[in-house]
Design an enzyme around this catalytic site. Structure first.
Site, PDB file in Angstrom:
ATOM      1  N   THR A  59      15.994 -45.366 -14.853  1.00 18.19           N
ATOM      2  CA  THR A  59      15.748 -44.118 -14.150  1.00 18.19           C
ATOM      3  C   THR A  59      14.895 -44.308 -12.900  1.00 18.19           C
ATOM      4  OG1 THR A  59      14.834 -41.876 -14.416  1.00 18.19           O
ATOM      5  CG2 THR A  59      13.816 -43.596 -15.733  1.00 18.19           C
ATOM      6  N   ASN A  60      15.359 -43.726 -11.803  1.00 13.27           N
ATOM      7  CA  ASN A  60      14.542 -43.636 -10.596  1.00 13.27           C
ATOM      8  C   ASN A  60      13.502 -42.543 -10.832  1.00 13.27           C
ATOM      9  OD1 ASN A  60      16.145 -45.475  -9.222  1.00 13.27           O
ATOM     10  ND2 ASN A  60      17.219 -43.946  -8.016  1.00 13.27           N
ATOM     11  N   GLN A  61      12.271 -42.827 -10.498  1.00 12.40           N
ATOM     12  CA  GLN A  61      11.214 -41.829 -10.634  1.00 12.40           C
ATOM     13  C   GLN A  61      10.298 -41.913  -9.419  1.00 12.40           C
ATOM     14  OE1 GLN A  61      11.067 -39.347 -12.802  1.00 12.40           O
ATOM     15  NE2 GLN A  61      12.970 -40.070 -13.739  1.00 12.40           N
ATOM     16  N   ASP A 111      24.805 -39.392 -13.642  1.00 10.67           N
ATOM     17  CA  ASP A 111      25.322 -38.153 -13.064  1.00 10.67           C
ATOM     18  C   ASP A 111      25.359 -38.172 -11.535  1.00 10.67           C
ATOM     19  OD1 ASP A 111      22.457 -38.051 -12.854  1.00 10.67           O
ATOM     20  OD2 ASP A 111      22.593 -35.888 -12.558  1.00 10.67           O
ATOM     21  N   ASP A 123      21.101 -43.016 -17.391  1.00  7.31           N
ATOM     22  CA  ASP A 123      20.184 -42.374 -16.467  1.00  7.31           C
ATOM     23  C   ASP A 123      19.461 -41.277 -17.258  1.00  7.31           C
ATOM     24  OD1 ASP A 123      19.017 -41.596 -13.966  1.00  7.31           O
ATOM     25  OD2 ASP A 123      20.501 -39.994 -13.819  1.00  7.31           O
ATOM     26  N   ASP A 125      18.321 -31.539 -14.797  1.00  9.69           N
ATOM     27  CA  ASP A 125      17.829 -32.021 -13.512  1.00  9.69           C
ATOM     28  C   ASP A 125      17.098 -30.874 -12.820  1.00  9.69           C
ATOM     29  OD1 ASP A 125      17.490 -33.911 -11.515  1.00  9.69           O
ATOM     30  OD2 ASP A 125      19.406 -33.481 -10.563  1.00  9.69           O
ATOM     31  N   ARG A 182       5.521 -41.309  -4.865  1.00 12.64           N
ATOM     32  CA  ARG A 182       5.051 -40.304  -3.905  1.00 12.64           C
ATOM     33  C   ARG A 182       3.765 -39.627  -4.367  1.00 12.64           C
ATOM     34  NH1 ARG A 182      10.593 -39.450  -4.124  1.00 12.64           N
ATOM     35  NH2 ARG A 182      10.397 -37.537  -5.331  1.00 12.64           N
ATOM     36  N   ALA A 199      12.735 -29.872  -8.087  1.00 15.84           N
ATOM     37  CA  ALA A 199      11.469 -30.486  -7.681  1.00 15.84           C
ATOM     38  C   ALA A 199      11.062 -31.612  -8.632  1.00 15.84           C
ATOM     39  CB  ALA A 199      10.372 -29.418  -7.623  1.00 15.84           C
ATOM     40  N   ASP A 213      17.411 -38.041 -15.780  1.00 15.02           N
ATOM     41  CA  ASP A 213      17.512 -36.683 -15.249  1.00 15.02           C
ATOM     42  C   ASP A 213      18.961 -36.323 -14.958  1.00 15.02           C
ATOM     43  OD1 ASP A 213      14.701 -36.514 -15.351  1.00 15.02           O
ATOM     44  OD2 ASP A 213      14.512 -37.337 -13.340  1.00 15.02           O
TER      45      ASP A 213
END
Length: 180
Positions: A54-56, A130, A11, A19, A61, A22, A13
């Site tokens: 990684t989720n981004q 994490d 992962d 991390d 958004r 925001a 962040d």
């Protein structure tokens, strides 16, 4: 999992960089964890493959432009290379949280995609993250998982005390034959 996984999934962040509440929205917000970058580099110098998953959601958004996101990723990849390491692939789920797909963790999509791309089985793969969602993605993909206590790791360890937890990425990799 074999003792020396052929594919290490990480992962971003909270594992490789601090991390941010925001999210990392600008390249100047990317605060790397030097010990983690050194550990990743040492591991990849051992000849084993390391991929990023990684989720981004900030992309989905619209909180960061594609150009700025590329600059953030370039800063990370450049730092890894400067330390002597490399990523064999990068897998990004840009979905917003409310637009969940199976690629976005806790779904297994990115992990399965990385394993297919690098022709490895779940038994030959280790994922280090994490967050509880990282652990859930690993479980869904039938991949071994290790939790680092950086980033969201301490809260994740409280929520899921059964997870194998390590203070740092270097500690999580120590028994795999790579050290910084």
């Amino acid at each position: 999992m074999t003792r020396f996984p052929r594919l290490l999934l990480l992962d971003r962040d909270g594992v490789l960089n601090e991390d941010r509440p925001a999210s990392v929205r600008h390249r100047d917000d990317l605060a790397l964890i030097p010990e983690a970058i050194a550990a990743l580099a040492a591991y990849s110098r051992s000849g084993r493959a390391v991929a990023l998953v990684t989720n981004q959601g900030i992309l989905g958004r619209g909180h960061v432009s594609k150009a700025e996101f590329c600059a953030i990723q370039t800063k990370l990849i450049t730092a890894i290379a400067a330390a002597g390491g490399r990523l064999v692939s990068v897998h990004i789920a840009p979905d917003a949280r409310d637009g969940l797909s199976d690629r976005r963790k806790p779904g297994p999509g990115m992990l399965l995609e990385a394993m297919r791309q690098h022709r490895v089985s779940p038994a030959e793969t280790l994922f280090i993250g994490d967050a509880v969602t990282d652990a859930e993605a690993a479980q869904a993909a039938a991949v071994a998982f290790r939790l680092v206590l950086t980033g969201k790791g301490r809260a994740s360890a409280i929520a899921r005390p059964e997870l194998p937890a390590f203070a740092t990425l270097a500690e999580a990799l120590a028994d795999l034959g790579a050290s910084a």
